[in-house]
Design an enzyme around this catalytic site. Structure first.
Site: not given
Length: 276
Positions: A72, A141, A143, A148
């Site tokens: 990313d 979380d 991801h 996400e």
């Protein structure tokens, strides 16, 4: 699925680096046959990168015939900004090894047409013959990359708006100033990573323990995108003791009972000195 549990962050980082090293050397990369590696950023892989640099400097490992694809990049952050993932990768890894800069692929968050940039990235991966080993980290979380909660498990490389939790977590890299934190990023999709021949996910620290529990003890769920890798034929989760705090005792005991098998994957540590 393998779950490799090491005592602490340093040992987990070293195990992961040894595994990557052995994968590259056993592949026997050459001019016409490149090993293709997917890479993450963030704090978790830093220890692994340091060990890989060490192996390279010792003459045990070369990246001359390795192609890399990063997961990313932020949108709108100048490439030379200290917190861009271009800067992260060059400062923490690429400038210390012998990789050809043309073989290190990172998404351009300043491309005039962001969707075209994402499509071109997928095409480059395809032209490279796919990814042999995709290394990833996760957020608390669950991801992976910037996929996400709620991301499609079939997603491809695309533009993503970042969740407030991610923006808050990243604020520490921008002097705590939320207004400086990018709100969008380009990211590979869950499907992009699932296409790799093998996936290794690094999970360390007590703050990632609930995510690891969701990743391996519950079912596949797009609200915990890392859980998709239960369905990959070759996934290795590498974690430290702290990351196992939410797992059932019998789960930890079961996977620790397999460590004698897992350690054979990295012991002995292969060296290109012996190959040449």
């Amino acid at each position: 699925m393998r779950l490799v549990i090491l005592d602490d962050y340093n040992l987990a980082s070293e195990w992961a680096a040894k595994y990557i090293c052995n994968c590259i050397i056993q592949f026997k990369p050459s001019q016409g046959r490149y090993f293709t590696l997917g890479l993450p950023t963030g704090s978790t892989p830093l220890g692994c990168y340091k060990k890989l640099i060490e192996y390279h400097k010792n003459g045990d490992l070369s990246f001359k015939y390795v192609k890399t694809f990063n997961m990313d990049e932020y949108v709108g952050l100048p490439r030379n900004h200290p917190e861009s993932y271009h800067s992260y990768m060059w400062n923490n890894f690429f400038k210390h090894i012998d990789i050809d800069p043309n073989n290190a692929h990172i998404l351009d968050g300043n491309a005039p047409d962001l969707q075209a940039e994402c499509d071109a990235f997928e095409k480059k991966i395809e032209e490279a013959g796919g990814i042999d080993l995709f290394v990833g980290g996760i957020g608390p979380d669950g991801h992976i990359a910037f996929n996400e909660p709620g991301s499609s498990l079939a997603s491809r490389t695309r533009l993503k708006t970042l969740a407030m939790d991610t923006i808050l977590a990243n604020a520490k890299y921008f002097d705590g100033d939320l207004s400086k934190v990018p709100t969008m990023a380009l990211t590979v999709g869950v499907g992009t990573v699932m296409d790799a021949r093998e996936v290794m996910i690094l999970i360390t620290g007590a703050h990632k323990a609930f995510a690891l529990y969701k990743a391996i003890e519950e079912g596949v769920n797009h609200m915990w995108t890392v859980s998709a890798f239960q369905q990959h034929p070759r996934t290795i989760f590498v974690c430290d003791e702290d990351a196992t705090l939410e797992l059932r005792v019998k789960t930890v005991k079961y996977f620790k009972g397999l460590m004698h098998v897992h350690n054979k994957l990295v012991d002995p540590l292969y060296s290109m000195k012996e190959e040449n």
